[in-house]
Scaffold this active site. Structure first.
Site, mmCIF file in Angstrom:
data_model
loop_
_atom_site.group_PDB
_atom_site.id
_atom_site.type_symbol
_atom_site.label_atom_id
_atom_site.label_comp_id
_atom_site.label_asym_id
_atom_site.label_seq_id
_atom_site.Cartn_x
_atom_site.Cartn_y
_atom_site.Cartn_z
ATOM 1 N N HIS A 35 -11.264 -1.289 4.533
ATOM 2 C CA HIS A 35 -10.830 -1.047 5.989
ATOM 3 C C HIS A 35 -11.520 0.167 6.271
ATOM 4 C CE1 HIS A 35 -7.793 0.773 3.646
ATOM 5 N NE2 HIS A 35 -7.606 1.736 4.546
ATOM 6 N N ASP A 36 -11.777 1.038 5.321
ATOM 7 C CA ASP A 36 -12.643 2.027 5.698
ATOM 8 C C ASP A 36 -13.876 2.087 5.729
ATOM 9 O OD1 ASP A 36 -10.218 3.842 3.425
ATOM 10 O OD2 ASP A 36 -9.997 3.685 5.804
ATOM 11 N N ASP B 105 -2.608 5.064 -2.070
ATOM 12 C CA ASP B 105 -3.712 5.596 -1.311
ATOM 13 C C ASP B 105 -4.055 7.046 -2.029
ATOM 14 O OD1 ASP B 105 -5.000 5.478 1.501
ATOM 15 O OD2 ASP B 105 -3.598 7.319 1.710
ATOM 16 N N ASP C 90 0.799 -1.304 0.090
ATOM 17 C CA ASP C 90 0.143 -0.046 0.027
ATOM 18 C C ASP C 90 0.938 1.220 -0.024
ATOM 19 O OD1 ASP C 90 -3.154 0.278 1.631
ATOM 20 O OD2 ASP C 90 -2.048 1.916 0.444
ATOM 21 N N GLU D 41 -6.645 4.344 -5.290
ATOM 22 C CA GLU D 41 -7.701 4.747 -4.737
ATOM 23 C C GLU D 41 -8.273 6.254 -5.182
ATOM 24 O OE1 GLU D 41 -7.298 5.913 -0.953
ATOM 25 O OE2 GLU D 41 -9.576 5.280 -0.116
#
Ligand code: TEU
Ligand code: CA
Length: 545
Positions: free
Chosen positions: A315-316, A199, A98, A241
């Site tokens: 995870h969000d 990210d 990531d 993302e």
């Protein structure tokens, strides 16, 4: 690896601090992941996206990186990461790192130097604006609440932080900074990673004094430079993302020339239960017909140029079985239906840890929560006079910690996640919902996911075929057709807790007979004419031979 292997792959997202703790300190770690590689292999996944495990003060659980070429001791060391990469590879699984490139931690050496003086060589690695205390350059807000500008009195300047004050934004206009990032990316490529998740990558082109954060004028120039100098042409899986992506921009981000990314995470479907123009916490009921239209739009728009990721969870995000399924009476049926609905579409599935068990959201007292975003929201809205019950309802529904409670491996204390005290409380339903119980039960969600993953790889129309939505206005049924080279697959999902017996069958099969089709997968033992609550079916048209 086969060219564009990632078009046929299934990815599994791991949030290491909540996946498996190997040393009893209550925090998941790399050796914990290594201990579960056979479980992941048996599930049938091809790649693991590991959220950040680099050196970090953990202000945003690792999305505040203090050293990009290191592993934080809480997760292990570089040798553990090298062991994970090697042992995953032995099982035909690759590891995706990531990359958090929009911002670093304020404890990164670059920022420690940058704030020493305006003429420090690292000062311009970040975004600074001259000003007066108490008068930030503009109204830009942080995603975690408050102003996006932090005053540094010694420098009489503000620095930009679109997330926490400990996550200063990197300045992508600075070529030296960019080239240090590229050197770091190549260092990870040389370690044998299979690709990257990037990210909030659509924020790096920001021009904050013009109020521009996403999709800035130089964004694609930076991405293409990064691609050319690092992962480009190396057949790696890269997924950006991009919260603001539209089908038009996604076609650029994931264009078939391969000069940007393999694909992006788009979030248009995930915003559907949020009031327009409001924050994620301001809820509204899901419009099912609109969900069908949006998912279908992305299927058709990117059918010939670009590539879709397919995800409900990360995870969000709150856990999908609680968010849009049914996490009590029909928990397993609805979880299987949601997986069937999404993962027979065209694109690369991203399964989030625990989704394959139909793990659910939680309802904790505020002191049991850990996430900076929801704790800031709680404090901010209390100060604004919101009723506590309303704030807690928002947290129960959309709080990121819903996805961050530890993996539930078995019915032993703490779900077998740790022998110590978990960093966040384990969902008390681990005694009923856990991997060990589901591994041994043929009708479990886990075994359904295994069958689904195996089946989607057998059907050539799933990876490359056309997509056609059926009955777009139907208020309960999500049905679509996938076709390619003589193979025709029909996916039928009842999205509700009510039966459907409105002659759906003729509307779906039209002049064809059900007997012309073989049932390949279903979440109920026996299919009748009516569709049961959350019933899902996958049919394939029988061929002459
Ligand atoms: O998330 C981007 C992001 O904008 C979401 O966190 C959003 O603010 C909200 O939480 C969605 O409901 C990425 C990472 O996935 C997230 O974990 C980080 O906190 C964030 O960037 C900053 O790095
Ligand atoms: Ca540990």
């Amino acid at each position: 690896m086969k060219k564009d292997w990632w078009k046929e792959a299934v990815v599994y997202e791991i949030y290491p601090r909540s996946f498996m703790d190997s040393n009893g300190d209550g925090i998941g770690d790399l050796q914990g992941i290594i201990s579960k590689l056979d479980y992941l292999k048996e599930l049938g996944v091809d790649a693991l996206w590991i959220t950040p495990v680099y050196k970090s003060p953990q202000d945003d659980n690792g999305y505040d990186i203090a050293d990009y070429m290191s592993i934080d001791p809480m997760f292990g060391g570089l040798s553990d990461m090298e062991e994970l990469i090697a042992k995953a590879k032995e099982r035909g699984i690759c590891v995706l790192m990531d990359l958090v490139l929009n911002h670093s931690s304020d404890e990164h050496i670059w920022f420690q130097e940058a704030k020493k003086s305006r003429d420090n060589r690292y000062h311009d690695y970040y975004v600074w604006v001259d000003g007066e205390e108490g008068h930030p350059p503009n109204e830009l807000c942080s995603c975690f609440g408050g102003s996006a500008w932090e005053w540094v009195p010694e420098l009489k300047q503000y620095y930009l932080h679109q997330f926490s004050v400990k996550q200063p934004d990197l300045n992508w206009e600075n070529k030296n900074m960019r080239y240090e990032i590229y050197r770091m990316i190549n260092w990870w490529i040389d370690k044998g990673v299979g690709g990257f998740r990037l990210d909030v990558i659509d924020l790096i082109g920001k021009e904050p004094l013009k109020g521009i954060t996403g999709n800035g004028p130089h964004l694609h120039e930076y991405i293409r430079e990064m691609n050319a100098r690092t992962f480009g042409g190396k057949n790696l899986l890269t997924v950006g993302e991009t919260w603001g992506a539209t089908p038009e921009t996604a076609k650029i981000f994931s264009n078939s020339d391969g000069d940007e990314f393999s694909m992006v995470f788009q979030f248009e479907h995930s915003l559907l239960d949020q009031q327009e123009g409001k924050e994620k916490w301001d809820l509204k009921p899901l419009d099912f017909v609109k969900l069908k239209k949006i998912l279908s739009k992305w299927q058709t728009e990117l059918s010939d140029n670009g590539w879709n990721s397919l995800f409900w969870n990360n995870h969000d995000l709150p856990r999908i079985v609680s968010r849009w399924g049914n996490d009590d009476t029909y928990r397993e049926e609805s979880a299987k239906m949601l997986a069937t609905l999404l993962y027979f579409m065209k694109g690369t599935p991203f399964i989030y840890q625990g989704e394959e068990l139909a793990m659910t959201n939680v309802k904790y007292p505020i002191e049991e929560y850990r996430d900076i975003e929801l704790l800031n929201l709680y404090r901010e809205r209390l100060e604004k006079g919101y009723p506590k019950e309303e704030i807690m309802q928002s947290i129960y529904t959309k709080g990121r910690d819903n996805a961050r409670t530890p993996m539930q491996w078995n019915a032993s204390p703490n779900g077998g996640f740790t022998t110590g005290t978990p960093w966040i409380k384990v969902n008390p339903n681990y005694t009923e919902i856990n991997a060990e119980e589901q591994l041994q039960r043929s009708g479990s969600v886990l075994n359904y996911y295994k069958a689904l993953i195996h089946l989607r790889k057998q059907l050539k129309s799933i990876c490359r075929g056309d997509y056609e939505l059926l009955l777009p206005e139907h208020k309960q049924l999500f049905a679509y057709v996938r076709c390619s080279e003589g193979e025709k697959v029909i996916v039928i999902c009842n999205f509700t807790a009510s039966e459907i017996d409105d002659d759906w069958y003729c509307k779906v099969f039209r002049e064809e007979k059900e007997g012309e089709y073989e049932l390949l997968l279903s979440n109920y033992e026996k299919g009748n004419v009516e569709l049961k609550p959350y019933e899902a079916r996958v049919y394939r048209k029988r061929t002459a031979d």
